[in-house]
Scaffold this active site. Structure first.
Site, PDB file in Angstrom:
ATOM      1  N   CYS A 141      -4.597  86.780  85.019  1.00  0.00           N
ATOM      2  CA  CYS A 141      -5.480  87.915  84.714  1.00  0.00           C
ATOM      3  C   CYS A 141      -6.038  88.593  85.966  1.00  0.00           C
ATOM      4  O   CYS A 141      -6.678  89.642  85.870  1.00  0.00           O
ATOM      5  CB  CYS A 141      -6.618  87.471  83.807  1.00  0.00           C
ATOM      6  SG  CYS A 141      -6.046  86.949  82.178  1.00  0.00           S
ATOM      7  N   HIS A 185      -5.391 104.527  77.127  1.00  0.00           N
ATOM      8  CA  HIS A 185      -4.497 104.805  78.257  1.00  0.00           C
ATOM      9  C   HIS A 185      -5.259 105.039  79.555  1.00  0.00           C
ATOM     10  O   HIS A 185      -4.942 105.947  80.331  1.00  0.00           O
ATOM     11  CB  HIS A 185      -3.547 105.960  77.933  1.00  0.00           C
ATOM     12  CG  HIS A 185      -2.488 105.548  76.962  1.00  0.00           C
ATOM     13  ND1 HIS A 185      -2.707 105.529  75.599  1.00  0.00           N
ATOM     14  CD2 HIS A 185      -1.231 105.101  77.153  1.00  0.00           C
ATOM     15  CE1 HIS A 185      -1.621 105.103  74.989  1.00  0.00           C
ATOM     16  NE2 HIS A 185      -0.705 104.825  75.912  1.00  0.00           N
ATOM     17  N   GLU A 189      -7.168  91.172  72.422  1.00  0.00           N
ATOM     18  CA  GLU A 189      -6.235  91.592  73.472  1.00  0.00           C
ATOM     19  C   GLU A 189      -4.796  91.267  73.093  1.00  0.00           C
ATOM     20  O   GLU A 189      -3.870  91.920  73.559  1.00  0.00           O
ATOM     21  CB  GLU A 189      -6.563  90.885  74.787  1.00  0.00           C
ATOM     22  CG  GLU A 189      -7.871  91.291  75.392  1.00  0.00           C
ATOM     23  CD  GLU A 189      -8.165  90.549  76.688  1.00  0.00           C
ATOM     24  OE1 GLU A 189      -8.858  91.127  77.533  1.00  0.00           O
ATOM     25  OE2 GLU A 189      -7.698  89.402  76.864  1.00  0.00           O
TER      26      GLU A 189
END
Length: 117
Positions: A25, A69, A107
């Protein structure tokens, strides 16, 4: 207690730069996020709703315009963990809809973080 939920989706990248370099991550990566808002009420309104789902459109607009985005590190002043994002969206929703009971953020299809006071 009556409860309703609604999902909102967006795609974005982020990076948890405070983690060790070898942590997956710590690298920039992206997710197809799901934000689920839960509203609760003891009594229904005169239309028989906790809240009309259409009244949640401002959350969709906020998500689309601010997060979709985008690189989350550029648009949020917090560590962009799912846990922190759940709290962020909860605070935003609760300020506008007092029936807000919880917000969950996913996620991946197998992971969820929830903020519920």
């Amino acid at each position: 207690m009556y409860r309703i939920t609604k999902e909102f989706h967006f795609s974005a990248s982020h990076q948890l730069t405070h983690l060790p370099d070898d942590h997956q991550c710590a690298r920039m990566h992206g997710h197809n996020y799901i934000v689920e808002i839960e509203l609760a009420a003891v009594d229904l309104n005169t239309d028989g709703f906790v809240r009309d789902y259409g009244e949640l459109k401002p959350l969709k607009t906020y998500i689309d315009e601010t997060f979709d985005h985008r690189h989350l590190n550029d648009v949020m002043n917090i560590l962009t963990t799912a846990e922190n994002m759940a709290r962020h969206f909860y605070d935003w929703c609760a300020a506008r809809r007092p029936e807000t009971a919880a917000v969950r953020v996913s996620e991946t299809p197998k992971t969820w973080a929830e903020y519920r006071p």
